[in-house]
Design an enzyme around this catalytic site. Structure first.
Site, PDB file in Angstrom:
ATOM      1  N   LEU A 214      30.583  46.275  43.893  1.00 33.29           N
ATOM      2  CA  LEU A 214      30.967  45.197  44.508  1.00 33.29           C
ATOM      3  C   LEU A 214      30.022  44.318  44.347  1.00 33.29           C
ATOM      4  CD1 LEU A 214      33.189  46.429  47.687  1.00 33.29           C
ATOM      5  CD2 LEU A 214      33.964  45.865  45.144  1.00 33.29           C
ATOM      6  N   ASP A 215      30.446  43.007  44.099  1.00 35.80           N
ATOM      7  CA  ASP A 215      29.251  41.853  44.016  1.00 35.80           C
ATOM      8  C   ASP A 215      28.901  41.542  45.323  1.00 35.80           C
ATOM      9  OD1 ASP A 215      30.667  39.544  45.002  1.00 35.80           O
ATOM     10  OD2 ASP A 215      31.896  39.712  43.307  1.00 35.80           O
ATOM     11  N   LYS A 216      27.685  40.691  45.505  1.00 31.07           N
ATOM     12  CA  LYS A 216      26.956  40.832  46.927  1.00 31.07           C
ATOM     13  C   LYS A 216      27.679  39.841  48.016  1.00 31.07           C
ATOM     14  CE  LYS A 216      22.982  38.384  48.953  1.00 31.07           C
ATOM     15  NZ  LYS A 216      21.593  37.573  48.610  1.00 31.07           N
TER      16      LYS A 216
END
Length: 232
Positions: free
Chosen positions: A101-103
């Site tokens: 999952l991206d930041k």
């Protein structure tokens, strides 16, 4: 596997340090008996400093990832591994995220040290659905569900169309989207291609496995029944 190697692989220290812990009597069974390096005690009955050992190799855990954490073990800044026991960083086999999952995306993030299980989840053949909820910058135009379900949508820079995805409208700026693949920043890129922008994004389910009972920033070990729900 000898007890020293088992405990060292769980991240409690080097083999030398674990051997010293054995000599000091810090490693016991549940009855308080000091264990020796050749002990055949079952994993679940071993205590280190009066606490049960961390899960044995082959574990799968679910983290409710907050925004602001990166899915890496080496980057600078806040990392998802900061939310787990420090020992988990140095386990052998390595504890890896199952996908990313991206930041700026929160929600359901799986980890495992079982390479076979990891590839089973991420394999395109498995088509494990991932469900996301998004808050958009602008109201929906009305044609997004048809576009996403078409199986003909192309993302910028790609030549292979996306697999059909299901869009559920929650209100004019809130949606639930089910994907059956995992391309880079896929949800954000899909809405960008549709002329919108994702302000907030959370993954709520992997397969039929949701975040019930797991508070933001917390994690839980999955039993066999929970793992099976990933493939439901």
């Amino acid at each position: 596997m000898r007890l020293v190697k088992l405990i060292a692989n769980l991240g409690y220290g080097s083999r030398k340090e674990v051997s010293q812990a054995l000599r000091h009597g810090w490693i016991t069974d549940r009855e308080g008996n000091k264990l020796k390096a050749d002990a055949k005690t079952p994993h679940e009955d071993i205590l280190f400093d009066d606490e049960p050992l961390d899960p044995a190799p082959g574990m799968v855990l679910l983290l409710n990832k907050p925004v602001g954490y990166t899915c890496s073990i080496k980057d600078t800044g806040r990392l998802v591994y900061d939310l787990l026991p420090d020992r988990f960083r140095v386990r052998k086999p390595v504890l890896s995220t199952i996908g990313r999952l991206d930041k700026e995306t929160s929600g359901a993030l799986l980890f495992t040290d079982d390479g076979t299980f990891l590839h089973q989840v991420i394999s395109p053949k498995s088509e494990v659905p991932k469900i996301y909820e998004a808050v958009l910058d602008r109201p929906l135009k009305g044609d997004e569900a048809t576009l996403f379900a078409s199986g003909e949508m192309l993302l910028e820079g790609e030549t292979k169309p996306l697999k059909p995805a299901e869009l559920e409208v929650l209100d004019e700026k809130r949606v639930r989207l089910t994907l059956h693949e995992g391309r880079y920043h896929q949800v954000r890129r899909m809405f960008a291609a549709a002329g919108n922008h994702v302000n907030e994004l959370s993954r709520t389910h992997v397969g039929a496995l949701g975040l019930e009972g797991v508070a933001e920033g917390e994690w839980r070990l999955l039993d066999e029944a929970a793992k099976a729900r990933i493939f439901d």
